[in-house]
Design an enzyme around this catalytic site. Structure first.
Site, PDB file in Angstrom:
ATOM      1  N   CYS A  76       0.887  -1.165   0.000  1.00 22.45           N
ATOM      2  CA  CYS A  76       0.000   0.000   0.000  1.00 22.45           C
ATOM      3  C   CYS A  76       0.921   1.210   0.000  1.00 22.45           C
ATOM      4  O   CYS A  76       1.529   1.529   1.021  1.00 22.45           O
ATOM      5  CB  CYS A  76      -0.899   0.006   1.238  1.00 22.45           C
ATOM      6  SG  CYS A  76      -1.816   1.541   1.471  1.00 22.45           S
ATOM      7  N   CYS A 225      -5.704   5.270  -3.701  1.00 22.78           N
ATOM      8  CA  CYS A 225      -4.985   4.002  -3.558  1.00 22.78           C
ATOM      9  C   CYS A 225      -3.606   4.213  -4.155  1.00 22.78           C
ATOM     10  O   CYS A 225      -3.473   4.415  -5.370  1.00 22.78           O
ATOM     11  CB  CYS A 225      -5.729   2.873  -4.266  1.00 22.78           C
ATOM     12  SG  CYS A 225      -4.821   1.301  -4.288  1.00 22.78           S
TER      13      CYS A 225
END
Length: 314
Positions: A76, A225
């Site tokens: 991430c 994201c």
């Protein structure tokens, strides 16, 4: 059990971040904590849970990220910037190799994007364009700007593993209903892609400006994201939309980052790592129930600096 954490965000992707070094909890317990702390209807809320972990040489430290549904992501990048900042502050360093679930990333402090905005640079790669690495089971080698047989859409996609799986398509205009429908189809773990995938619709808004909207695996439609933004920068290079080596501005609902991809499929992303407040909370890892939030200190100056930066950078 009571846990201390920092609420943070990278480009609007928000998380509780825990210094987990020395905390001997099982994966199932961390999954329960993630469900409790990242629950949007709970006392904290977030797109997932970040853990700063001990590193295995040569990594100075590590990062784990659990989605809000309790599943663990391979990486991430928005969360990596926040985790790296905490690691820098705790270890007194300005750069490091960080161990991730299945890979590693180079991270370093960078000159502020705007006054008062803590900024971190991350470099990951080389990303894979193997369809198998993305999780596609149809036996093809790779997908670059082409339709995918079995996917319920005729749009052309580029499939990349960052190493988490991404399907990226360039569109004239982002249709969120269409994106959510396709994202939900992938989220169901169909035979074509049983491990699921992140799905991004990308608008090119100029020679080096991208706008990315993502349905994130294990999360749903999200304001931001980081790995999807990196995948979109790489996809722009792979499809000839933006030359390799060119700096790109990547916008999303949560803000923006600066990115660059090279011909070896390495991707560099620079963006904010903003800390919002320091807190502690009581959470039951078995039930995923969080309660009794206590905020110890708010970092309102950082929040204001980011809001000001958005107004100027956008």
């Amino acid at each position: 059990m009571q846990l201390a954490f920092i609420k943070c965000h990278g480009s609007g992707n928000d998380f509780p971040l825990i210094d987990a070094r020395g905390l001997a909890l099982s994966d199932a317990e961390w999954a329960g904590i993630a469900r409790g702390l990242a629950d949007r209807d709970g006392p904290v809320g977030g797109d997932g849970l970040l853990l700063l972990t001990d590193g295995d040489d040569p990594a100075a430290f590590g990062m784990r990220m659990f989605n809000s549904d309790g599943s663990e992501a391979e990486t991430c990048l928005n969360g990596l910037r926040c985790t790296a900042r905490l690691g820098f502050e705790l270890l007194g360093i300005d750069g490091a190799l960080v161990g991730l679930k299945t890979s590693a990333a180079d991270v370093a402090r960078e000159a502020a994007l705007a006054p008062g905005v803590a900024t971190v640079r991350t470099t990951v790669g080389p990303a894979s364009v193997s369809a198998a690495d993305v999780g596609l089971t149809n036996g093809i080698d790779s997908v670059i700007d082409a339709p995918i047989a079995g996917l319920p859409t005729e749009r052309a996609f580029t499939a990349v593993a960052m190493p988490n799986p991404h399907l990226v398509t360039f569109v004239e205009h982002v249709d969120e209903d269409e994106l959510v429908a396709l994202g939900n189809w992938c989220e169901a773990g169909p035979a074509l892609i049983p491990a699921r995938a992140n799905v991004s619709f990308v608008e090119q808004r100029g020679p080096t400006d991208l706008y990315v909207r993502t349905f994130e695996r294990g999360v749903g439609l999200t304001n931001s994201c980081g790995s999807a933004m990196a995948a979109s920068v790489l996809a722009a290079g792979l499809t000839g939309r933006v030359p390799f080596g060119r700096d790109v501005r990547v916008f999303n609902k949560g803000g923006l980052v600066r990115g660059r991809a090279d011909v070896a499929r390495n991707v560099t992303i620079s963006g904010n790592a903003t800390f919002l407040y320091d807190a502690s909370i009581e959470v039951d890892p078995a039930t995923g129930v969080a309660q009794s939030l206590l905020i110890h200190a708010r970092r309102d100056d950082e929040a204001r600096a980011w809001e000001s930066a958005l107004a100027e950078l956008a």
